[in-house]
Design a protein around this motif. Structure first.
Motif, short mmCIF file in Angstrom:
data_model
loop_
_atom_site.label_atom_id
_atom_site.label_comp_id
_atom_site.label_asym_id
_atom_site.label_seq_id
_atom_site.Cartn_x
_atom_site.Cartn_y
_atom_site.Cartn_z
N GLU A 28 20.41 24.86 45.97
CA GLU A 28 21.14 23.60 46.02
C GLU A 28 21.14 23.06 47.44
OE1 GLU A 28 24.56 23.18 42.92
OE2 GLU A 28 24.85 25.10 43.96
N MET A 29 21.36 21.76 47.57
CA MET A 29 21.42 21.14 48.89
C MET A 29 22.63 20.20 48.96
SD MET A 29 18.11 18.61 48.64
CE MET A 29 18.64 17.44 49.89
N PHE A 30 23.22 20.13 50.15
CA PHE A 30 24.42 19.34 50.36
C PHE A 30 24.35 18.62 51.69
CE2 PHE A 30 25.55 22.75 47.52
CZ PHE A 30 26.43 22.18 46.61
N SER A 31 24.89 17.41 51.72
CA SER A 31 25.05 16.69 52.97
C SER A 31 26.21 17.31 53.75
CB SER A 31 25.36 15.22 52.69
OG SER A 31 25.85 14.58 53.86
N ILE A 32 26.17 17.22 55.08
CA ILE A 32 27.29 17.73 55.86
C ILE A 32 28.54 16.89 55.62
CG2 ILE A 32 25.79 18.69 57.64
CD1 ILE A 32 26.63 16.34 59.45
N GLU A 33 28.40 15.75 54.97
CA GLU A 33 29.56 14.91 54.65
C GLU A 33 30.23 15.32 53.34
OE1 GLU A 33 28.07 10.72 55.06
OE2 GLU A 33 26.38 11.85 55.89
N ASP A 34 29.57 16.19 52.59
CA ASP A 34 30.08 16.62 51.30
C ASP A 34 31.23 17.62 51.50
OD1 ASP A 34 30.40 17.94 48.72
OD2 ASP A 34 28.44 17.12 48.17
N ASN A 35 32.33 17.40 50.81
CA ASN A 35 33.50 18.28 50.95
C ASN A 35 33.21 19.71 50.50
OD1 ASN A 35 35.16 16.21 51.92
ND2 ASN A 35 35.77 15.59 49.87
N ARG A 36 32.15 19.90 49.70
CA ARG A 36 31.83 21.23 49.18
C ARG A 36 30.96 22.05 50.12
NH1 ARG A 36 28.94 19.23 43.90
NH2 ARG A 36 28.19 17.75 45.48
N VAL A 37 30.44 21.44 51.19
CA VAL A 37 29.43 22.11 52.00
C VAL A 37 29.97 23.35 52.72
CG1 VAL A 37 29.76 20.75 54.12
CG2 VAL A 37 27.51 21.72 53.60
N ILE A 38 31.21 23.33 53.18
CA ILE A 38 31.77 24.48 53.89
C ILE A 38 31.84 25.70 52.98
CG2 ILE A 38 33.75 25.37 55.16
CD1 ILE A 38 32.16 23.12 56.55
N GLU A 39 32.30 25.48 51.77
CA GLU A 39 32.36 26.57 50.79
C GLU A 39 30.97 27.15 50.52
OE1 GLU A 39 33.58 27.29 46.08
OE2 GLU A 39 33.93 25.34 47.04
N GLN A 40 29.96 26.27 50.47
CA GLN A 40 28.60 26.71 50.20
C GLN A 40 28.03 27.50 51.39
OE1 GLN A 40 27.00 26.45 47.28
NE2 GLN A 40 28.90 25.57 46.50
N ILE A 41 28.35 27.09 52.60
CA ILE A 41 27.88 27.83 53.77
C ILE A 41 28.40 29.26 53.74
CG2 ILE A 41 28.08 28.00 56.30
CD1 ILE A 41 28.13 24.91 56.35
#
Length: 254
Positions: A28-41
């Motif tokens: 999956e890929m996420f923008s750094i603006e996406d609220n879910r990105v921290i959880e994914q990192i």
């Protein structure tokens, strides 16, 4: 595996999509603006980072994202894709060094020339045909890079001292102030603005507001050029005085 990107007109997002389809189509890929990105990192140890260089430097919005989340990069294995209009030198390397400072393991880097998103400077413009060919060439280069990574020999573009010197003396040394602070140079022609609010919605900095049904810019522009390239009335400029040719990735892919 996780894909992370910051993208203005879609170049960095698109090449990351191409990369992941080839390398791991379940990623999956996420923008750094996406609220879910921290959880994914937090969930992934291997990350592909894609971003556009500005004057051989990191966009301030992206730099601050990396710094604010500095504790999350430790021991992450990160490959960096840097997109650019003309030249970078160490586009992948400068982000790599910042991430390495916070404990990341940088596995390699890839530089990709893409259609320039500076829509208000005539000297930087290419024809439609040339931009289409540029994107095709970038796609091919991504495929080759993925093959090399799978063979255990990831590209190292932008890495090393010589690349660092090229980036420093090629652009960064002379234009450091342009990426060290947010700019107040974004201009909106109120005689053209129809108050649709698209620019306000697109801005990653929440730098644009509507006042009396007209868009108004603040002093926190990160120079991503999203608003200028997607304004239907060509009412927004940043470095130049008028829009020459708008550029978004959708124009160049079929």
């Amino acid at each position: 595996m996780l894909g992370i990107y910051f993208s203005g007109t879609g170049n960095s997002r698109y090449v990351l999509e191409v990369f992941l389809r080839e390398y791991n189509d379940s990623a999956e890929m996420f923008s750094i603006e996406d609220n879910r990105v921290i959880e994914q990192i937090e969930k992934h140890d291997e990350i592909i980072f894609s971003y556009p260089v500005q004057y051989s430097n990191i966009p301030l919005f992206l730099r601050q994202f990396v710094i604010m989340n500095q504790k999350r990069w430790k021991e992450k294995r990160i490959f960096i894709i840097a997109t650019m209009g003309i030249f970078s030198g160490d586009g992948a390397g400068i982000l790599g060094r910042l991430l390495h400072k916070y404990g990341a393991v940088i596995t390699g880097g890839l530089h990709l020339k893409m259609p320039d998103n500076v829509c208000d400077v005539k000297a930087l413009k290419r024809t439609m045909d040339k931009n289409i060919k540029l994107v095709k060439k970038a796609e091919k280069k991504v495929h080759i890079a993925v093959h090399k990574i799978k063979s255990g020999k990831p590209p190292q573009e932008g890495m090393g001292v010589l690349c660092q010197m090229a980036g420093l003396f090629g652009q960064r040394l002379y234009f450091a102030k342009k990426t060290s602070v947010y700019t107040d140079r974004l201009r909106i022609d109120t005689s053209k603005c129809i108050g649709c609010g698209k620019c306000m919605e697109l801005c990653p900095m929440q730098n644009i507001t509507l006042v009396d049904d007209k868009a108004v810019s603040g002093n926190q522009c990160t120079m991503c050029y999203r608003c200028a390239n997607r304004c239907s009335e060509q009412a927004i400029t940043l470095l130049g005085k008028k829009v020459v040719s708008q550029s978004v990735i959708e124009k160049y892919i079929s």
